[in-house]
Write a protein that holds these residues in place. Structure first.
Motif, short mmCIF file in Angstrom:
data_model
loop_
_atom_site.label_atom_id
_atom_site.label_comp_id
_atom_site.label_asym_id
_atom_site.label_seq_id
_atom_site.Cartn_x
_atom_site.Cartn_y
_atom_site.Cartn_z
N LYS A 338 0.74 -0.98 0.01
CA LYS A 338 -0.12 0.00 0.09
C LYS A 338 0.97 1.18 0.00
CE LYS A 338 -4.43 -1.50 2.18
NZ LYS A 338 -5.27 -1.42 3.11
N MET A 339 1.99 1.12 0.64
CA MET A 339 2.96 2.39 0.64
C MET A 339 3.42 2.88 -0.63
SD MET A 339 5.08 1.41 4.10
CE MET A 339 4.78 0.76 5.56
N MET A 342 0.76 4.29 -2.80
CA MET A 342 0.60 5.67 -2.46
C MET A 342 1.99 6.54 -2.84
SD MET A 342 -2.12 6.08 -0.78
CE MET A 342 -1.84 8.08 -0.46
N LYS A 345 0.95 7.13 -6.62
CA LYS A 345 -0.03 8.37 -6.49
C LYS A 345 0.74 9.63 -6.28
CE LYS A 345 -4.32 8.18 -5.56
NZ LYS A 345 -5.41 7.95 -4.77
N GLN A 346 1.77 9.74 -5.29
CA GLN A 346 2.34 10.94 -5.20
C GLN A 346 3.37 11.44 -5.94
OE1 GLN A 346 4.04 9.52 -1.18
NE2 GLN A 346 1.91 9.69 -0.14
N ALA A 352 -1.60 4.95 -11.38
CA ALA A 352 -2.39 5.19 -10.56
C ALA A 352 -3.56 5.24 -10.86
CB ALA A 352 -1.90 6.48 -9.59
N TRP A 359 -9.76 0.31 -4.07
CA TRP A 359 -8.55 0.81 -3.66
C TRP A 359 -9.03 2.15 -2.67
CZ3 TRP A 359 -3.71 0.70 -1.90
CH2 TRP A 359 -2.91 1.86 -1.52
N ASP A 361 -7.03 5.00 -0.33
CA ASP A 361 -5.74 5.83 0.04
C ASP A 361 -5.28 5.35 1.44
OD1 ASP A 361 -5.44 6.87 -2.26
OD2 ASP A 361 -5.90 8.67 -1.58
N ASP A 363 -2.38 5.90 4.88
CA ASP A 363 -1.19 6.58 5.71
C ASP A 363 -0.49 5.68 6.50
OD1 ASP A 363 0.01 8.23 7.12
OD2 ASP A 363 -1.84 9.45 7.87
#
Length: 389
Positions: A338-339, A342, A345-346, A352, A359, A361, A363
């Motif tokens: 998942k990291m 992310m 995406k970042q 993405a 899915w 998001d 943290d």
């Protein structure tokens, strides 16, 4: 411990042949299906369910590459799931082959077959359709034991979990192996094999550092051999028409004396990767930072739940506790995958746009609940620690 059993002897299939098999198999134990196909990407459509009973089925491929969570079907009802599997073998061209480690010779990731496995509380499969998927984007993974498709429980990596989140527009081809550094990955011709398969617009994701930092020959180190090798990856991938992405190495679970914060055990390697990335305009995902935040959020004791920390007698013939602060169990691998998503995406990566509709998001400072994570085993276990640390 339940071990999957092959249902179909592998048979040769021409590159454009469609495999369409009525399996009509249901049971309480994991089972497998394999068919020999040439190297490439294949769109797999599996019809799950049974006419005779309710079913709960998990689908994986090759070496525990995860594609679906539990799919529940009522008696007499069926559900189709579609995903893309990359299959590759060591041959590059002529007499050039990837220099596999001896244990890899038995890995499903490197044999001549596309292998599927079905597990869960009550797996049931009605039909399997396999057809070439030459039009999809391939994401090639380069890395070590934190990336490789780990063959046996309880070991796992983000590379075999990230497949869960992509739609059938994307194939993940995992070329990582435990114990490898940039140097040994290149020397074993794994990048050569990738480039022989790469199409214009494909992606190559590179995560190294854990084993590079142990190389002590003259010229080794973060700012020379490691940095030079990362540039080789970037130059060769771009010359072949691919997109390169760097991932800094996942942190080790090594808490400072304050018992609250993680110590950096990677020295200058994460910063060296970022420096090369900045100089060469390579997008970089900071897994070191995210995994550090993840461990600290779980705490010194809670973070053990994400790694191979198990009391004695958890697995067959396990007389001693397992306490590994580098290698992930399925929950930890799930979180790190998942990291990586992310991170994609970042950095604004077009991949993405190819995430599945469920899915959400993530943290790393607010990890998922380990108690709520469910993993159904599809293979036997091994007490042998992967190469590297």
């Amino acid at each position: 411990m339940l071990v999957s059993v092959a249902l179909l002897a592998a048979t040769c299939v021409q590159a454009q042949t469609v495999v369409d098999t009525v399996l009509n198999r249901a049971g309480s134990a994991p089972f497998s299906y394999a068919v020999a196909v040439p190297d490439g990407n294949y769109r797999v459509t599996v019809t799950l369910g049974s006419k005779k009973r309710a079913a709960q089925t998990v689908v994986r491929a090759e070496s525990r590459r995860h594609y679906t969570d539990v799919v529940t079907t009522r008696k007499g009802s069926f559900q189709e799931v579609t995903f893309v599997v990359n299959k590759h073998q060591p041959l590059i061209e002529g007499d050039r082959v990837v220099k596999l480690k001896p244990r890899e010779l038995t890995y499903k990731n490197w044999d001549d077959s596309l292998s599927l496995s079905f597990c869960g509380p009550a797996p049931a499969v009605q039909r399997i359709r396999i057809e070439p998927a030459n039009d999809v984007t391939t994401v090639f993974l380069c890395g070590n034991s934190t990336v490789v498709d780990q063959v046996n429980e309880p070991w796992a990596s983000w590379g075999q979990m990230i497949t869960r989140w992509f739609t059938p527009e994307v194939a993940v081809a995992n070329y990582a192996e435990s114990g490898l550094s940039c140097t040994t990955f290149l020397a074993q011709l794994r990048l050569d094999k990738i480039l022989s398969q790469l199409k214009q617009g494909d992606y190559v994701i590179v995560e190294f550092g854990h084993n590079d930092e142990k190389e002590k020959k003259p010229g080794d180190g973060a700012w020379y051999s490691y940095s030079r090798n990362l540039k080789i990856f970037a130059d060769r991938v771009r010359a072949a028409g691919g997109h390169i992405i760097f991932c800094t190495p996942t942190a080790r679970r090594f808490f400072n004396p304050d018992h609250k914060t993680i110590q950096n055990t990677h020295g200058d390697y994460p910063e060296a990767m970022k420096t090369v990335a900045g100089r060469e305009a390579v997008p970089v995902i900071d897994l070191t930072r995210m995994s550090t935040a993840f461990y600290e959020a779980l705490g010194e004791e809670g973070s053990k739940r994400s790694l191979v920390h198990y009391p004695a007698n958890t697995f067959p013939d396990q007389n001693q506790p397992l306490a590994d602060n580098t290698h992930f169990n399925p929950f930890g691998a799930w979180e790190v995958a998942k990291m990586v998503v992310m991170g994609l995406k970042q950095i604004g990566c077009p991949l993405a746009a190819c995430l599945r509709s469920d899915w959400q998001d993530f943290d790393p400072q607010q990890p998922d609940d380990a108690d709520a994570f469910v993993w159904h085993m599809s293979t036997g276990s091994s007490l042998t620690k992967p190469d590297g640390n």
